[in-house]
Motif scaffolding. Structure first.
Motif, PDB file in Angstrom:
ATOM      1  N   LYS A 126     -16.479   2.663   0.948  1.00  9.31           N
ATOM      2  CA  LYS A 126     -16.997   3.197  -0.313  1.00  9.31           C
ATOM      3  C   LYS A 126     -16.994   2.107  -1.390  1.00  9.31           C
ATOM      4  O   LYS A 126     -15.985   1.442  -1.607  1.00  9.31           O
ATOM      5  N   GLU A 141     -27.502   7.544   0.150  1.00  5.56           N
ATOM      6  CA  GLU A 141     -26.559   8.600   0.532  1.00  5.56           C
ATOM      7  C   GLU A 141     -25.518   8.066   1.509  1.00  5.56           C
ATOM      8  O   GLU A 141     -24.347   8.414   1.433  1.00  5.56           O
ATOM      9  N   LYS A 164     -22.951   6.161  -0.497  1.00  2.00           N
ATOM     10  CA  LYS A 164     -22.153   7.069  -1.333  1.00  2.00           C
ATOM     11  C   LYS A 164     -21.075   7.766  -0.514  1.00  2.00           C
ATOM     12  O   LYS A 164     -20.038   8.148  -1.050  1.00  2.00           O
ATOM     13  N   ASN A 165     -21.332   7.971   0.764  1.00  4.36           N
ATOM     14  CA  ASN A 165     -20.440   8.755   1.609  1.00  4.36           C
ATOM     15  C   ASN A 165     -19.590   7.927   2.572  1.00  4.36           C
ATOM     16  O   ASN A 165     -19.038   8.468   3.527  1.00  4.36           O
TER      17      ASN A 165
END
Length: 183
Positions: free
Chosen positions: A147, A168, A171-172
């Motif tokens: 992250k 995405e 972000k994860n």
């Protein structure tokens, strides 16, 4: 080419000698033998990659697990980035530390990021073109990440979080303490 060890000695800043005149400029962007002599190891880059991004795009922090881990030689052709290399080698004295350097079309700096490092960058100029060599091919099954805003790493990306454009996937990513790391 001048080579300079960073605060993590295995990460090397490469500063080319730039020749300019009224026609423009010239420099050697890569000289295998010189880099190998400086780092004390053989390298065999097998692929060049290029990405165009707008200001605020953050890519990373990415790496691949063994046996497909990658060393990278990164540079900016157009624009400017803040480039980050995080030491993820558990037995390293600099484990969890990072190098942050600005690479731009103006300074023409490059960064050699060896195996055992997570890598990422944030774009600081519009229409930036980022280029890099790798010494191993992409292996989706061994692709990993950390992250970008992990509190343990404490990376200052130089732009407000609300201005960042992040996939995405990025972000994860797991935090540093939960990421699958090199042994």
């Amino acid at each position: 080419m001048e080579f300079i060890r960073t605060n993590i000695p295995d990460v090397v800043l490469c500063k080319p000698k730039i020749y300019t005149d009224d026609r423009g400029y010239f420099f050697e962007s890569f000289k295998k033998e010189a880099l190998e002599n400086f780092i004390g190891a053989k390298i065999s880059f097998c692929q060049d990659n290029e990405a165009k991004s707008s200001k605020g795009v953050l890519r990373g922090l990415h790496y691949q697990l063994s046996p497909m881990s990658q060393s990278k030689l990164v540079r900016v052709i157009k624009g400017k980035v803040l480039d980050i290399a995080v030491d993820i080698r558990k037995n390293s004295p600099t484990y969890g530390k990072h190098v942050a350097l600005e690479l731009s079309e103006h300074n023409k700096f490059q960064l050699f990021v060896p195996k055992g490092f997570a890598h990422g960058y944030v774009v600081l100029d519009e229409d930036t073109i980022f280029s890099y060599k790798v010494d191993n091919y992409y292996a989706a099954a061994l692709d990993r990440g950390i992250k970008f805003d992990d509190e343990v790493l404490g990376i200052d990306w130089k732009l407000p979080t609300e201005d960042l454009i992040i996939s995405e996937k990025d972000k994860n990513q797991p935090t540093f303490n939960k990421a699958e790391i090199f042994d």
